[in-house]
Design a protein around this motif. Structure first.
Motif, PDB file in Angstrom:
ATOM      1  N   SER A  37       0.828  -1.212   0.000  1.00 51.93           N
ATOM      2  CA  SER A  37       0.000   0.000   0.000  1.00 51.93           C
ATOM      3  C   SER A  37       0.858   1.256   0.000  1.00 51.93           C
ATOM      4  CB  SER A  37      -0.919  -0.009   1.220  1.00 51.93           C
ATOM      5  OG  SER A  37      -1.604   1.224   1.348  1.00 51.93           O
ATOM      6  N   LEU A  38       1.910   1.277   0.809  1.00 46.14           N
ATOM      7  CA  LEU A  38       2.794   2.447   0.867  1.00 46.14           C
ATOM      8  C   LEU A  38       3.559   2.622  -0.437  1.00 46.14           C
ATOM      9  CD1 LEU A  38       4.270   2.091   4.474  1.00 46.14           C
ATOM     10  CD2 LEU A  38       2.392   3.561   3.711  1.00 46.14           C
ATOM     11  N   ALA A  39       3.946   1.524  -1.062  1.00 51.63           N
ATOM     12  CA  ALA A  39       4.676   1.618  -2.327  1.00 51.63           C
ATOM     13  C   ALA A  39       3.783   2.169  -3.431  1.00 51.63           C
ATOM     14  CB  ALA A  39       5.223   0.246  -2.721  1.00 51.63           C
ATOM     15  N   ILE A  40       2.494   1.849  -3.378  1.00 56.03           N
ATOM     16  CA  ILE A  40       1.551   2.349  -4.387  1.00 56.03           C
ATOM     17  C   ILE A  40       1.261   3.824  -4.169  1.00 56.03           C
ATOM     18  CG2 ILE A  40      -0.816   2.147  -5.238  1.00 56.03           C
ATOM     19  CD1 ILE A  40      -0.650  -0.831  -4.476  1.00 56.03           C
ATOM     20  N   GLY A  41       1.122   4.250  -2.928  1.00 54.27           N
ATOM     21  CA  GLY A  41       0.819   5.644  -2.614  1.00 54.27           C
ATOM     22  C   GLY A  41       0.650   5.805  -1.120  1.00 54.27           C
ATOM     23  N   LEU A  42       0.858   7.014  -0.633  1.00 57.66           N
ATOM     24  CA  LEU A  42       0.862   7.235   0.813  1.00 57.66           C
ATOM     25  C   LEU A  42      -0.515   7.512   1.393  1.00 57.66           C
ATOM     26  CD1 LEU A  42       4.112   9.319   1.440  1.00 57.66           C
ATOM     27  CD2 LEU A  42       3.757   6.851   1.597  1.00 57.66           C
ATOM     28  N   GLU A  43      -1.575   7.445   0.579  1.00 60.11           N
ATOM     29  CA  GLU A  43      -2.905   7.691   1.126  1.00 60.11           C
ATOM     30  C   GLU A  43      -3.261   6.689   2.218  1.00 60.11           C
ATOM     31  OE1 GLU A  43      -3.108   9.125  -3.182  1.00 60.11           O
ATOM     32  OE2 GLU A  43      -2.211   7.476  -2.058  1.00 60.11           O
ATOM     33  N   GLY A  44      -2.692   5.476   2.116  1.00 60.42           N
ATOM     34  CA  GLY A  44      -2.988   4.460   3.119  1.00 60.42           C
ATOM     35  C   GLY A  44      -2.111   4.533   4.346  1.00 60.42           C
ATOM     36  N   LEU A  45      -1.246   5.547   4.445  1.00 58.89           N
ATOM     37  CA  LEU A  45      -0.321   5.639   5.581  1.00 58.89           C
ATOM     38  C   LEU A  45      -1.034   5.654   6.930  1.00 58.89           C
ATOM     39  CD1 LEU A  45       2.580   5.958   6.643  1.00 58.89           C
ATOM     40  CD2 LEU A  45       2.353   8.429   6.290  1.00 58.89           C
ATOM     41  N   PRO A  46      -2.109   6.429   7.130  1.00 64.07           N
ATOM     42  CA  PRO A  46      -2.791   6.371   8.434  1.00 64.07           C
ATOM     43  C   PRO A  46      -3.305   4.974   8.761  1.00 64.07           C
ATOM     44  CG  PRO A  46      -3.490   8.316   7.199  1.00 64.07           C
ATOM     45  CD  PRO A  46      -2.702   7.464   6.258  1.00 64.07           C
ATOM     46  N   SER A  47      -3.822   4.257   7.759  1.00 64.43           N
ATOM     47  CA  SER A  47      -4.319   2.905   7.998  1.00 64.43           C
ATOM     48  C   SER A  47      -3.176   1.967   8.373  1.00 64.43           C
ATOM     49  CB  SER A  47      -5.035   2.379   6.751  1.00 64.43           C
ATOM     50  OG  SER A  47      -6.145   3.181   6.432  1.00 64.43           O
ATOM     51  N   VAL A  48      -2.041   2.094   7.701  1.00 62.79           N
ATOM     52  CA  VAL A  48      -0.879   1.258   8.013  1.00 62.79           C
ATOM     53  C   VAL A  48      -0.383   1.555   9.429  1.00 62.79           C
ATOM     54  CG1 VAL A  48       1.525   0.796   7.410  1.00 62.79           C
ATOM     55  CG2 VAL A  48      -0.196   0.985   5.602  1.00 62.79           C
ATOM     56  N   ALA A  49      -0.340   2.835   9.777  1.00 61.10           N
ATOM     57  CA  ALA A  49       0.131   3.209  11.112  1.00 61.10           C
ATOM     58  C   ALA A  49      -0.779   2.616  12.190  1.00 61.10           C
ATOM     59  CB  ALA A  49       0.188   4.726  11.241  1.00 61.10           C
ATOM     60  N   LEU A  50      -2.089   2.666  11.966  1.00 61.25           N
ATOM     61  CA  LEU A  50      -3.008   2.130  12.965  1.00 61.25           C
ATOM     62  C   LEU A  50      -3.026   0.601  12.958  1.00 61.25           C
ATOM     63  CD1 LEU A  50      -5.920   4.688  12.764  1.00 61.25           C
ATOM     64  CD2 LEU A  50      -4.291   4.359  14.615  1.00 61.25           C
ATOM     65  N   GLY A  51      -2.777   0.002  11.793  1.00 58.93           N
ATOM     66  CA  GLY A  51      -2.626  -1.451  11.760  1.00 58.93           C
ATOM     67  C   GLY A  51      -1.438  -1.881  12.596  1.00 58.93           C
ATOM     68  N   VAL A 101      -9.868  21.524  -5.444  1.00 53.30           N
ATOM     69  CA  VAL A 101     -10.031  20.174  -5.963  1.00 53.30           C
ATOM     70  C   VAL A 101     -11.071  19.442  -5.115  1.00 53.30           C
ATOM     71  CG1 VAL A 101      -8.868  17.983  -6.405  1.00 53.30           C
ATOM     72  CG2 VAL A 101      -7.674  20.142  -6.813  1.00 53.30           C
ATOM     73  N   ASN A 102     -11.974  18.712  -5.759  1.00 53.43           N
ATOM     74  CA  ASN A 102     -13.051  18.032  -5.045  1.00 53.43           C
ATOM     75  C   ASN A 102     -12.538  17.111  -3.955  1.00 53.43           C
ATOM     76  OD1 ASN A 102     -15.368  19.124  -6.105  1.00 53.43           O
ATOM     77  ND2 ASN A 102     -15.565  17.604  -7.730  1.00 53.43           N
ATOM     78  N   GLU A 103     -11.511  16.326  -4.241  1.00 53.83           N
ATOM     79  CA  GLU A 103     -11.061  15.345  -3.264  1.00 53.83           C
ATOM     80  C   GLU A 103     -10.396  15.988  -2.054  1.00 53.83           C
ATOM     81  OE1 GLU A 103      -6.670  13.946  -4.838  1.00 53.83           O
ATOM     82  OE2 GLU A 103      -8.402  12.687  -5.287  1.00 53.83           O
ATOM     83  N   MET A 104     -10.055  17.281  -2.165  1.00 52.05           N
ATOM     84  CA  MET A 104      -9.496  18.000  -1.029  1.00 52.05           C
ATOM     85  C   MET A 104     -10.558  18.791  -0.277  1.00 52.05           C
ATOM     86  SD  MET A 104      -6.299  17.214  -0.982  1.00 52.05           S
ATOM     87  CE  MET A 104      -5.638  18.430   0.160  1.00 52.05           C
ATOM     88  N   SER A 105     -11.808  18.725  -0.722  1.00 50.74           N
ATOM     89  CA  SER A 105     -12.891  19.488  -0.090  1.00 50.74           C
ATOM     90  C   SER A 105     -13.407  18.761   1.145  1.00 50.74           C
ATOM     91  CB  SER A 105     -14.038  19.706  -1.083  1.00 50.74           C
ATOM     92  OG  SER A 105     -13.616  20.477  -2.183  1.00 50.74           O
ATOM     93  N   SER A 106     -13.930  19.528   2.084  1.00 51.96           N
ATOM     94  CA  SER A 106     -14.483  18.966   3.317  1.00 51.96           C
ATOM     95  C   SER A 106     -15.963  18.646   3.136  1.00 51.96           C
ATOM     96  CB  SER A 106     -14.313  19.956   4.466  1.00 51.96           C
ATOM     97  OG  SER A 106     -15.097  21.122   4.237  1.00 51.96           O
ATOM     98  N   GLN A 119     -11.041  16.286   4.297  1.00 52.35           N
ATOM     99  CA  GLN A 119     -10.621  16.061   2.916  1.00 52.35           C
ATOM    100  C   GLN A 119     -11.344  14.828   2.403  1.00 52.35           C
ATOM    101  OE1 GLN A 119      -6.358  15.719   2.626  1.00 52.35           O
ATOM    102  NE2 GLN A 119      -5.969  17.736   3.515  1.00 52.35           N
ATOM    103  N   PHE A 120     -12.150  14.981   1.376  1.00 50.74           N
ATOM    104  CA  PHE A 120     -12.994  13.892   0.898  1.00 50.74           C
ATOM    105  C   PHE A 120     -12.196  12.648   0.530  1.00 50.74           C
ATOM    106  CE2 PHE A 120     -15.430  11.758  -2.515  1.00 50.74           C
ATOM    107  CZ  PHE A 120     -16.578  11.464  -1.798  1.00 50.74           C
ATOM    108  N   ARG A 121     -10.960  12.834   0.056  1.00 46.99           N
ATOM    109  CA  ARG A 121     -10.157  11.687  -0.350  1.00 46.99           C
ATOM    110  C   ARG A 121      -9.828  10.759   0.813  1.00 46.99           C
ATOM    111  NH1 ARG A 121      -3.878  13.502  -1.336  1.00 46.99           N
ATOM    112  NH2 ARG A 121      -3.536  14.579   0.635  1.00 46.99           N
ATOM    113  N   GLY A 122     -10.020  11.242   2.039  1.00 47.44           N
ATOM    114  CA  GLY A 122      -9.756  10.415   3.199  1.00 47.44           C
ATOM    115  C   GLY A 122     -10.661   9.205   3.296  1.00 47.44           C
ATOM    116  N   ILE A 123     -11.813   9.238   2.611  1.00 44.16           N
ATOM    117  CA  ILE A 123     -12.744   8.107   2.705  1.00 44.16           C
ATOM    118  C   ILE A 123     -12.403   6.999   1.720  1.00 44.16           C
ATOM    119  CG2 ILE A 123     -14.558   9.749   3.312  1.00 44.16           C
ATOM    120  CD1 ILE A 123     -15.897   8.991   0.634  1.00 44.16           C
TER     121      ILE A 123
END
Length: 596
Positions: free
Chosen positions: A200-214, A338-343, A401-405
């Protein structure tokens, strides 16, 4: 007289409940891909997002012979180009499919087929992972219902739609697999979970919070339970600590191994990943000496302080987030629009009611699993605890940030399947308390995204609510019939609205100054100031970047920095410019000029 044999009348065959459920799952899965959408993707490369277009450009370049370690987009901000922070691990299968299909079908048809059918193939993988994980923990019926929920979860289906070849779907699969590995426990499952976290981290860092909590779950499990939890903790640490450097080395040029990149897997994040593996080994070595919760907590606190403190000392630039060096102009005029950065409040304030089919179901899933982790059946509390821990980052980050979902939405069916199975079982149990039956049925229905469409549609919110003209205008600017005619012009560098950059790269031989990527600050600045400023601003950026063509999208004119933008007034015919020659391309959507 011969006796007449009599036979009992045959009863018509009936489908059992399990078969009906499977047929319903199959129907919902097939209808995820309307033939019109698939055909449009194949024929006209209609992709849902600018990132999908840019991903196809990267895969096409790799298939055409660009070096594996050379991830520079040379037609983006020429002559130097822009180095991409995206993973070659996802470019590779797409490029391989293009190489295999192009000799048989031609480049255009091959690209369309890859774009159309790669997401459904990944959805099959996602469904297989989901089915295996839910069946093992909750049983077969819950697993079938989880698949059904997946076909009805907008946060999932939007990432596997035809043309969606960006990385979020594969990242969703990796995080779901990580969660299932943590739920199972044990050394082998823990190592698999750690390796998937690294992927997941190699593909992109969006999953970093999930990895940290895992990782936090694996650590906390060991602190509380001690030796029984050690194999999963050690496996996760070793899996993450070994796989992350290997994947990093596999996709990163050796001369960049020491370069800090806050937006991609690089030394800062390797410090945490490999350091976490070393910390797990240290904890395993001390396990026999620290027999109490307090002792284990002290060991974890000490190693954690070393990891976090070292990160802060060695890589302070990344403490401010993944976008160091972004100017206020680019942040305010591009990133925050940007939409994905909107709340979520911003969506609601703009009457963009579609957010209601994404966020409430995520909130309900997080709250329900949190309750079940403490009050649910003892046999399932571990599963609910993992799910809750990984759902909350999406809920909190997604509010701002909408992309968080994105990644968290992939876990909703993991929760919805068991909830639906429990609700259906209690609905048929006349001995159960009516309040309990009604509550669990309501919970199961609430965990299905499509159910949230009902009140929205009934209220007329989607039909008569927020203004969707801006979204339609954005798609019109990037569409095949608007952009492809530009390919007939002699190749040159184009200054066009930011949103058009990837489509121009995908559909034409031209180079672009601007595209929606944070590593290209000069190009973003040129589009914002040049197309949104005065004539002098436009001429300055045209000269600075060797621009041959200037393009304005009539359906989405640039917002001026200080009053009406010169480029917008030029497109309307309110002003003239002798140094720009109008060209008869672009139809009713685009206005195109050649720089004289």
């Amino acid at each position: 007289m011969a006796a007449t044999a009599s036979f009992p009348a045959r009863k018509p065959a009936r489908l059992d409940a399990g078969t009906i459920l499977w047929l319903l799952v199959l129907f919902c899965a097939v209808t995820l891909y309307p033939p019109g959408d698939v055909i449009e993707t194949i024929r006209h490369l209609r992709v849902p997002d600018t990132d999908d277009a840019m991903r196809l450009v990267e895969a096409r370049d790799l298939a055409a012979g660009q070096g594996w370690y050379d991830n520079v987009q040379y037609r983006f901000l020429p002559p130097g180009g822009v180095p991409s922070h995206w993973s070659r691990l996802l470019d590779a299968p797409l490029a391989g499919l293009l190489l295999a299909l192009t000799p048989l079908l031609g480049s255009g048809l091959a690209e369309g087929i890859v774009a159309a059918f790669w997401p459904p193939l990944l959805f099959v993988v996602y469904a297989a992972v989901l089915w295996t994980g839910v069946r093992t923990t909750f049983g077969k019926r819950a697993a079938v219902l989880a698949l059904l929920a997946a076909t009805q979860t907008f946060g999932v289906t939007v990432q596997f739609a035809a043309g969606r070849i960006d990385h979020h779907n594969l990242q969703m699969i990796a995080i779901l697999g990580m969660a299932i590995g943590l739920i199972r426990g044990g050394g082998r499952a823990g190592a698999g979970a750690g390796a998937l976290a690294a992927l997941s981290l190699a593909i992109g860092l969006e999953g970093l919070p999930s990895v940290a909590l895992g990782a936090l779950f694996a650590v906390g499990d060991w602190v509380l339970r001690g030796r029984p939890a050690l194999p999963a903790f050690l496996g996760f640490g070793i899996g993450l600590g070994l796989a992350a450097p290997l994947l990093f080395g596999a996709q990163t040029a050796p001369h960049l191994w020491g370069a800090t990149a806050c937006d991609a897997l690089s030394p800062p994040w390797l410090w945490l990943a490999a350091g976490g593996g070393a910390a797990a080994l240290a904890c395993a070595g001390l396990d026999r000496r620290v027999g109490s919760v307090g002792g284990r907590l002290a060991v974890v606190a000490a190693t954690g302080a070393v990891l976090v403190g070292g990160f802060a000392l060695l890589f302070p630039v990344c403490l401010g987030g993944p976008f160091p060096g972004m100017t206020p102009l680019v942040r305010d005029r591009w990133l925050l629009t940007v939409n994905e950065m909107s709340s979520v409040p911003k969506f609601l304030a703009g009457r963009r009611w579609e957010v209601l089919v994404y966020y409430p179901v995520l909130a309900l899933a997080a709250l329900a699993t949190t309750w079940a982790a403490f009050r649910g059946p003892a046999a399932h509390r571990r599963a609910y605890g993992v799910a809750a821990l990984l759902l909350w980052p999406g809920l909190v980050i997604g509010w701002f940030q909408f992309r968080g979902i994105y990644v968290a939405s992939g876990l909703i069916p993991l929760v919805a399947g068991p909830a639906l199975a429990r609700g259906l079982a209690l609905a048929a149990d006349r001995a159960a308390a009516p309040r309990l039956r009604l509550g669990l049925v309501a919970l199961g229905v609430g965990l299905v995204s499509t159910a949230w469409m009902i009140p929205v549609v009934l209220a007329g919110l989607i039909r008569d609510g927020g203004d969707t003209s801006a979204t339609a205008a954005s798609f019109a600017c990037q569409a095949d019939d608007a952009v492809t005619p530009l390919a007939a012009l002699p190749p040159g560098t184009v200054l066009a609205p930011i949103i058009m950059g990837p489509s121009i790269l995908m559909r034409t031989p031209h180079a672009v100054v601007a595209a929606p990527y944070h590593r290209a600050i000069p190009g973003l600045t040129a589009a914002i100031e040049g197309l949104g400023g005065s004539e002098a601003d436009l001429r300055r950026h045209v000269a600075a970047h060797g621009v041959r063509y200037v393009i304005v999208c009539r359906t989405r004119p640039s917002q001026g920095l200080d009053g009406p933008a010169f480029a917008t007034r030029l497109a309307r015919g309110d002003v003239q410019a002798d140094w720009l020659e109008p060209l008869p391309v672009g139809g009713d959507v685009l206005k195109v000029w050649r720089v004289r």
